[in-house]
Design a protein around this motif. Structure first.
Motif, mmCIF file in Angstrom:
data_model
loop_
_atom_site.group_PDB
_atom_site.id
_atom_site.type_symbol
_atom_site.label_atom_id
_atom_site.label_comp_id
_atom_site.label_asym_id
_atom_site.label_seq_id
_atom_site.Cartn_x
_atom_site.Cartn_y
_atom_site.Cartn_z
ATOM 1 N N ALA A 146 1.011 -1.118 0.312
ATOM 2 C CA ALA A 146 -0.073 0.025 0.402
ATOM 3 C C ALA A 146 1.072 0.778 0.099
ATOM 4 C CB ALA A 146 -1.081 -0.276 1.259
ATOM 5 N N ILE A 147 1.534 1.479 0.838
ATOM 6 C CA ILE A 147 2.814 2.535 0.907
ATOM 7 C C ILE A 147 3.510 2.352 -0.453
ATOM 8 C CG2 ILE A 147 4.797 2.999 2.442
ATOM 9 C CD1 ILE A 147 2.844 3.913 3.331
ATOM 10 N N GLY A 148 4.045 1.341 -1.006
ATOM 11 C CA GLY A 148 4.244 1.307 -2.101
ATOM 12 C C GLY A 148 4.558 2.237 -3.189
ATOM 13 N N LEU A 149 2.900 1.540 -3.709
ATOM 14 C CA LEU A 149 2.080 1.996 -4.664
ATOM 15 C C LEU A 149 2.124 4.008 -4.911
ATOM 16 C CD1 LEU A 149 -0.946 1.062 -4.029
ATOM 17 C CD2 LEU A 149 -0.137 0.215 -6.022
ATOM 18 N N LYS A 150 2.383 4.762 -3.674
ATOM 19 C CA LYS A 150 3.072 6.088 -3.079
ATOM 20 C C LYS A 150 4.461 5.769 -4.518
ATOM 21 C CE LYS A 150 2.348 9.957 -1.849
ATOM 22 N NZ LYS A 150 1.067 10.830 -1.438
ATOM 23 N N TYR A 151 5.035 5.388 -4.276
ATOM 24 C CA TYR A 151 6.551 5.221 -5.119
ATOM 25 C C TYR A 151 6.626 4.617 -6.454
ATOM 26 C CZ TYR A 151 7.760 6.345 -0.471
ATOM 27 O OH TYR A 151 7.912 6.886 1.004
ATOM 28 N N THR A 152 5.209 4.155 -6.984
ATOM 29 C CA THR A 152 5.451 3.545 -8.537
ATOM 30 C C THR A 152 5.809 4.697 -9.214
ATOM 31 O OG1 THR A 152 2.785 2.906 -8.332
ATOM 32 C CG2 THR A 152 4.915 1.604 -7.293
ATOM 33 N N ALA A 153 4.286 5.622 -8.925
ATOM 34 C CA ALA A 153 4.251 6.577 -9.737
ATOM 35 C C ALA A 153 3.106 6.491 -11.238
ATOM 36 C CB ALA A 153 5.034 7.525 -10.625
ATOM 37 N N GLY A 154 1.904 5.773 -10.337
ATOM 38 C CA GLY A 154 0.963 4.697 -11.291
ATOM 39 C C GLY A 154 1.845 3.284 -12.015
ATOM 40 N N PHE A 155 2.596 3.006 -11.318
ATOM 41 C CA PHE A 155 3.975 2.162 -12.028
ATOM 42 C C PHE A 155 4.476 2.769 -13.570
ATOM 43 C CE2 PHE A 155 0.194 -0.415 -9.827
ATOM 44 C CZ PHE A 155 1.132 -1.705 -8.698
ATOM 45 N N VAL A 183 8.527 -2.980 -8.834
ATOM 46 C CA VAL A 183 8.636 -4.259 -8.726
ATOM 47 C C VAL A 183 8.774 -5.110 -7.669
ATOM 48 C CG1 VAL A 183 10.893 -5.477 -9.464
ATOM 49 C CG2 VAL A 183 10.585 -4.618 -10.729
ATOM 50 N N ILE A 184 9.447 -4.242 -6.721
ATOM 51 C CA ILE A 184 8.578 -4.341 -4.901
ATOM 52 C C ILE A 184 7.770 -3.904 -4.442
ATOM 53 C CG2 ILE A 184 9.670 -2.874 -2.711
ATOM 54 C CD1 ILE A 184 12.215 -2.068 -3.905
ATOM 55 N N THR A 185 6.326 -3.323 -4.939
ATOM 56 C CA THR A 185 5.450 -3.425 -4.519
ATOM 57 C C THR A 185 4.810 -4.211 -5.357
ATOM 58 O OG1 THR A 185 5.222 -0.940 -4.247
ATOM 59 C CG2 THR A 185 3.303 -1.763 -5.306
ATOM 60 N N LEU A 186 5.074 -4.865 -6.378
ATOM 61 C CA LEU A 186 4.446 -6.055 -7.034
ATOM 62 C C LEU A 186 4.272 -7.636 -6.190
ATOM 63 C CD1 LEU A 186 4.216 -5.204 -10.896
ATOM 64 C CD2 LEU A 186 2.114 -5.461 -9.245
ATOM 65 N N TYR A 228 4.268 10.535 5.124
ATOM 66 C CA TYR A 228 3.971 12.215 4.554
ATOM 67 C C TYR A 228 3.190 12.690 4.750
ATOM 68 C CZ TYR A 228 4.411 7.794 1.076
ATOM 69 O OH TYR A 228 5.003 6.962 1.015
ATOM 70 N N GLY A 229 3.152 12.982 6.745
ATOM 71 C CA GLY A 229 3.044 14.393 7.127
ATOM 72 C C GLY A 229 1.289 14.133 7.373
ATOM 73 N N GLU A 230 0.951 13.271 6.890
ATOM 74 C CA GLU A 230 -1.259 12.805 7.275
ATOM 75 C C GLU A 230 -1.788 12.962 8.664
ATOM 76 O OE1 GLU A 230 -1.910 9.282 5.393
ATOM 77 O OE2 GLU A 230 -1.082 9.649 3.349
ATOM 78 N N SER A 231 -2.717 13.559 8.275
ATOM 79 C CA SER A 231 -3.123 14.391 9.624
ATOM 80 C C SER A 231 -3.278 12.886 10.457
ATOM 81 C CB SER A 231 -3.851 15.969 10.027
ATOM 82 O OG SER A 231 -5.036 14.904 9.069
ATOM 83 N N LEU A 232 -3.771 13.038 11.720
ATOM 84 C CA LEU A 232 -4.404 12.146 12.742
ATOM 85 C C LEU A 232 -4.954 12.467 13.536
ATOM 86 C CD1 LEU A 232 -0.760 9.589 13.488
ATOM 87 C CD2 LEU A 232 -3.347 9.230 12.318
#
Length: 104
Positions: A17-26, A33-36, A78-82
């Motif tokens: 799930a975190i990796g999806l952010k780094y794939t830039a739309g694959f 590769v890591i995300t998949l 990512y500094g998302e609010s909690l």
């Protein structure tokens, strides 16, 4: 042993799930590769856990681990609010995961 496998599957769900952010739309090869790989490993481990654990409980725990971990890492990386309400909701999810474990 099935619970340990399920826990590892949940951790890998956080990774993908975190990796999806780094794939830039694959479009980025290594993050993709890591995300998949994490996706495939997470699903394989979930399938292994389902050999022993009931579907509803295993899937709920797997998703719960992923949700809680992704929210925590999203806030950290990512500094998302909690807000207080978000933290209380995460605690309720954790309570649900523990409750499912204790009742199975």
């Amino acid at each position: 042993m099935a619970w340990l496998i399920l826990f590892l599957a949940g951790l890998l769900e956080i990774v993908w799930a975190i990796g999806l952010k780094y794939t830039a739309g694959f479009t980025k090869p290594w993050p993709s590769v890591i995300t998949l790989a994490a996706m495939i490993a997470s699903f394989v481990l979930l399938g292994q856990a389902l050999r022993t654990l009931p579907l509803g409980i295993a899937y709920s725990v797997w998703v719960g681990i992923g949700v809680v971990g992704t929210v925590i890492f999203g806030a950290w990386l990512y500094g998302e609010s909690l807000s207080v309400l978000k933290v209380a909701s995460i605690l309720l999810i954790l309570l649900g995961i523990v409750g499912l474990k204790l009742t199975s």
